[in-house]
Design a protein around this motif. Structure first.
Motif, PDB file in Angstrom:
ATOM      1  N   ALA A 258      26.795  33.391  27.494  1.00  0.00           N
ATOM      2  CA  ALA A 258      25.442  32.849  27.338  1.00  0.00           C
ATOM      3  C   ALA A 258      24.411  33.916  27.685  1.00  0.00           C
ATOM      4  N   THR A 259      23.151  33.521  27.758  1.00  0.00           N
ATOM      5  CA  THR A 259      22.087  34.507  27.940  1.00  0.00           C
ATOM      6  C   THR A 259      22.072  35.112  29.342  1.00  0.00           C
ATOM      7  N   ASP A 260      22.241  34.282  30.353  1.00  0.00           N
ATOM      8  CA  ASP A 260      22.209  34.863  31.698  1.00  0.00           C
ATOM      9  C   ASP A 260      23.474  34.580  32.501  1.00  0.00           C
ATOM     10  N   HIS A 261      24.437  33.938  31.861  1.00  0.00           N
ATOM     11  CA  HIS A 261      25.714  33.684  32.533  1.00  0.00           C
ATOM     12  C   HIS A 261      26.867  33.831  31.550  1.00  0.00           C
TER      13      HIS A 261
ATOM     14  N   ARG B 262      30.699  32.032  31.394  1.00  0.00           N
ATOM     15  CA  ARG B 262      31.449  30.952  32.037  1.00  0.00           C
ATOM     16  C   ARG B 262      32.825  30.877  31.399  1.00  0.00           C
TER      17      ARG B 262
ATOM     18  N   SER C 102      19.766  25.719  26.885  1.00  0.00           N
ATOM     19  CA  SER C 102      20.199  26.634  27.946  1.00  0.00           C
ATOM     20  C   SER C 102      19.020  27.505  28.356  1.00  0.00           C
ATOM     21  N   SER C 103      19.269  28.682  28.873  1.00  0.00           N
ATOM     22  CA  SER C 103      18.157  29.520  29.312  1.00  0.00           C
ATOM     23  C   SER C 103      17.473  30.177  28.114  1.00  0.00           C
TER      24      SER C 103
ATOM     25  N   GLY D 221      14.880  27.045  27.951  1.00  0.00           N
ATOM     26  CA  GLY D 221      14.402  27.049  29.336  1.00  0.00           C
ATOM     27  C   GLY D 221      13.579  28.263  29.723  1.00  0.00           C
TER      28      GLY D 221
ATOM     29  N   GLU E  28       9.852  29.655  37.679  1.00  0.00           N
ATOM     30  CA  GLU E  28      11.099  28.902  37.531  1.00  0.00           C
ATOM     31  C   GLU E  28      11.155  27.778  38.579  1.00  0.00           C
TER      32      GLU E  28
ATOM     33  N   LYS F  97       8.553  25.154  37.785  1.00  0.00           N
ATOM     34  CA  LYS F  97       8.967  24.343  36.626  1.00  0.00           C
ATOM     35  C   LYS F  97       9.885  23.206  37.066  1.00  0.00           C
ATOM     36  N   ILE F  98      10.871  23.562  37.879  1.00  0.00           N
ATOM     37  CA  ILE F  98      11.853  22.559  38.295  1.00  0.00           C
ATOM     38  C   ILE F  98      11.199  21.514  39.197  1.00  0.00           C
TER      39      ILE F  98
ATOM     40  N   SER G 134      21.679  22.941  30.995  1.00  0.00           N
ATOM     41  CA  SER G 134      20.909  22.863  32.252  1.00  0.00           C
ATOM     42  C   SER G 134      19.434  22.601  31.976  1.00  0.00           C
ATOM     43  N   GLY G 135      18.932  23.135  30.878  1.00  0.00           N
ATOM     44  CA  GLY G 135      17.520  22.974  30.549  1.00  0.00           C
ATOM     45  C   GLY G 135      17.133  21.552  30.197  1.00  0.00           C
TER      46      GLY G 135
ATOM     47  N   GLN H 159      17.674  19.143  31.942  1.00  0.00           N
ATOM     48  CA  GLN H 159      17.381  18.423  33.189  1.00  0.00           C
ATOM     49  C   GLN H 159      15.905  18.414  33.536  1.00  0.00           C
ATOM     50  N   LEU H 160      15.100  19.054  32.716  1.00  0.00           N
ATOM     51  CA  LEU H 160      13.649  19.041  32.951  1.00  0.00           C
ATOM     52  C   LEU H 160      13.183  17.584  33.064  1.00  0.00           C
TER      53      LEU H 160
HETATM   54  N1  LIG Z   1      16.232  20.736  37.131  1.00  0.00           N
HETATM   55  C1  LIG Z   1      15.848  21.513  36.140  1.00  0.00           C
HETATM   56  N2  LIG Z   1      14.694  21.259  35.476  1.00  0.00           N
HETATM   57  C2  LIG Z   1      14.308  22.039  34.459  1.00  0.00           C
HETATM   58  N3  LIG Z   1      14.991  23.093  33.990  1.00  0.00           N
HETATM   59  C3  LIG Z   1      16.147  23.395  34.608  1.00  0.00           C
HETATM   60  C4  LIG Z   1      16.637  22.630  35.708  1.00  0.00           C
HETATM   61  N4  LIG Z   1      17.820  23.175  36.095  1.00  0.00           N
HETATM   62  C5  LIG Z   1      18.030  24.240  35.299  1.00  0.00           C
HETATM   63  N5  LIG Z   1      17.039  24.371  34.405  1.00  0.00           N
HETATM   64  C6  LIG Z   1      16.878  25.403  33.364  1.00  0.00           C
HETATM   65  O1  LIG Z   1      18.069  25.602  32.652  1.00  0.00           O
HETATM   66  C7  LIG Z   1      18.103  26.954  32.186  1.00  0.00           C
HETATM   67  C8  LIG Z   1      19.429  27.591  32.545  1.00  0.00           C
HETATM   68  O2  LIG Z   1      20.400  27.050  31.771  1.00  0.00           O
HETATM   69  P1  LIG Z   1      21.873  27.631  31.785  1.00  0.00           P
HETATM   70  O3  LIG Z   1      22.750  26.511  31.404  1.00  0.00           O
HETATM   71  O4  LIG Z   1      22.143  28.308  33.078  1.00  0.00           O
HETATM   72  O5  LIG Z   1      21.741  28.687  30.625  1.00  0.00           O
HETATM   73  P2  LIG Z   1      22.799  29.783  30.193  1.00  0.00           P
HETATM   74  O6  LIG Z   1      23.883  29.009  29.499  1.00  0.00           O
HETATM   75  O7  LIG Z   1      22.045  30.668  29.282  1.00  0.00           O
HETATM   76  O8  LIG Z   1      23.300  30.444  31.455  1.00  0.00           O
HETATM   77  C9  LIG Z   1      16.980  27.687  32.846  1.00  0.00           C
HETATM   78  O9  LIG Z   1      15.911  27.832  31.937  1.00  0.00           O
HETATM   79  C10 LIG Z   1      16.587  26.735  33.977  1.00  0.00           C
HETATM   80  O10 LIG Z   1      15.230  26.818  34.295  1.00  0.00           O
END
Ligand SMILES: Nc1ncnc2c1ncn2[C@@H]1O[C@H](COP(=O)(O)OP(=O)(O)O)[C@@H](O)[C@H]1O
Ligand SMILES: [Mg+2]
Length: 371
Positions: free
Chosen positions: A18-21, A23, A205-206, A229, A248, A251-252, A314-315, A317-318
């Motif tokens: 992914a972009t920053d991870h 897995r 995702s991110s 995200g 960041e 935002k959360i 994860s995004g 969850q906003l």
């Molecule tokens: N509770 C939250 N509310 C809003 N955005 C969230 C929350 N938790 C994680 N994110 C966002 O999710 C993104 C990260 O997603 P992630 O699944 O780690 O991406 P990737 O697969 O690229 O690693 C980020 O932009 C982060 O801000």
């Protein structure tokens, strides 16, 4: 779907670049389903993966090595996903032919449907079904996947650079659909399906959002967008002149405001400014999703509406994101658990649950390798 499959013996490990991870998820058959027996997450250097494409092969290899070192993953065979501008998926109609015949013919048929020169592409296909036209011609629906060879070569190099072996390449959004909806009819009763309705699946995702439309458990359409995200965070950073990390956290904390305005507005001006910025970004995001879904609906033969949309990543969850999407798209929006279809080894639970919403691609890639 055995998209771009290279063929494999043991169940390959699902590897999500992914972009920053990065897995990894390893599954074992258990009863009629799967047990997650290993899982890990490791950071990727900023800029190594851009819009779903590996631009720094060595950096990605290093992250994958680190992931293997940390998570005690045993196998070396991996299944990866691709999602970027250099992979296209098209649903096409062709005169009916046998599978073996299509294998020979696809090379010649494909160019009309894909923007990549066919000699630079790796092709794969899945036959979705066949039908008779009113003029009594026997036709078939084929899901065509074309991936640019150089882009795939970078993925192979990143995996091999980490000392692993690539046994399967999937379209990322197909793996996300698999993690959420399962691999087949046994998951949801088919009679629940209305032929005029399809289901949307959105993974945020991110750096990327993956959008898919699923009809009768088969993904028929996919698009990616870079509105995700990181873009939401960057918008807050710009408006409030914050660092990315500060934005960041805000935002959360702030999330989107209540869509129906039932809760009073925050008395923190930073929260209100962040919410305003987020609302603007969400509206762009919704416009992008709507364009994709509308495009799909103009192509679909039977489907008229997309009544249900599963969101994950994860995004997703906003706070209040689901209600914004539901209102704008007139659909039921469900925050969906990528771990819903599998069992999890007790020793892994804390780590996996911490990355729960981000786990769909890795889980689905592993499921695809097993089927
Ligand atoms: N509770 C939250 N509310 C809003 N955005 C969230 C929350 N938790 C994680 N994110 C966002 O999710 C993104 C990260 O997603 P992630 O699944 O780690 O991406 P990737 O697969 O690229 O690693 C980020 O932009 C982060 O801000
Ligand atoms: Mg991440």
């Amino acid at each position: 779907m055995g998209v771009l499959s290279i063929g494999s013996q043991p169940i390959p490990i699902g590897l999500d670049i992914a972009t920053d991870h990065v897995r990894a998820a390893q599954l074992k058959p258990s009863g009629s389903g799967f047990l997650l027996s290993a899982y890990g997450v490791s950071d990727v250097r900023l800029g190594a993966v851009v819009e779903g494409e590996i631009v720094d092969v060595d950096a990605v290899s290093a992250s994958i090595k680190e992931l293997w070192r940390r998570s005690g993953l045993k196998g070396k065979d991996v299944a990866i996903g691709v999602s970027n501008q250099k992979v296209v998926v098209r649903l096409i109609d062709l005169p009916y032919m046998e599978r073996t015949e299509l294998e020979g013919a696809i090379q010649y048929q494909a160019q009309d449907y894909i923007p990549i020169p066919v000699e630079d592409a790796i092709l794969d296909f899945q036959i979705i079904g066949d039908y008779m036209t009113p003029a009594d011609e026997h036709m078939m629906e084929v899901l065509l996947v074309a991936a640019q060879r150089d882009m795939i070569a970078n993925s192979v190099a990143a995996v091999e650079g980490a000392g692993l072996k690539l046994s399967r390449i999937d379209v990322t959004s197909f793996s996300i659909v698999r993690a959420l909806l399962g691999t087949g009819e046994f998951v949801l009763p088919a009679e629940d399906e209305d032929p005029t309705e399809a289901v949307g699946v959105i993974h945020i995702s991110s750096g990327l959002t993956n959008i898919a439309v699923v009809e009768k458990f088969v993904p028929r359409f996919t698009r990616m967008s870079s509105i995700a995200g990181n873009q939401f965070t960057q918008a807050i950073a710009n408006v409030l002149n914050l660092t990315f990390d500060e934005a960041e956290a805000l935002k959360i904390r702030a999330g989107l405001p209540d869509i129906d305005g039932t809760s009073p507005a925050s008395d923190d001006p930073a929260v209100r400014a962040a919410q305003d910025a987020l609302e603007r970004e969400i509206n762009k995001f919704i416009a992008e999703v709507r364009r994709s879904l509308d495009y799909y609906l103009t192509q679909a033969s039977q489907v008229r509406t997309i009544k249900r949309i599963y969101i994950t990543g994860s995004g997703a969850q906003l706070t209040n994101m689901g209600s914004y999407l539901a209102k704008a798209l007139q659909a039921e929006v469900i925050l969906s658990d990528p771990l819903g279809q599998i069992q999890i080894a007790p020793s892994l639970r804390d780590m996996v649950f911490a990355d729960r919403m981000g786990s769909a691609p890795a889980i689905g890639l592993a499921m695809g390798g097993a089927s």
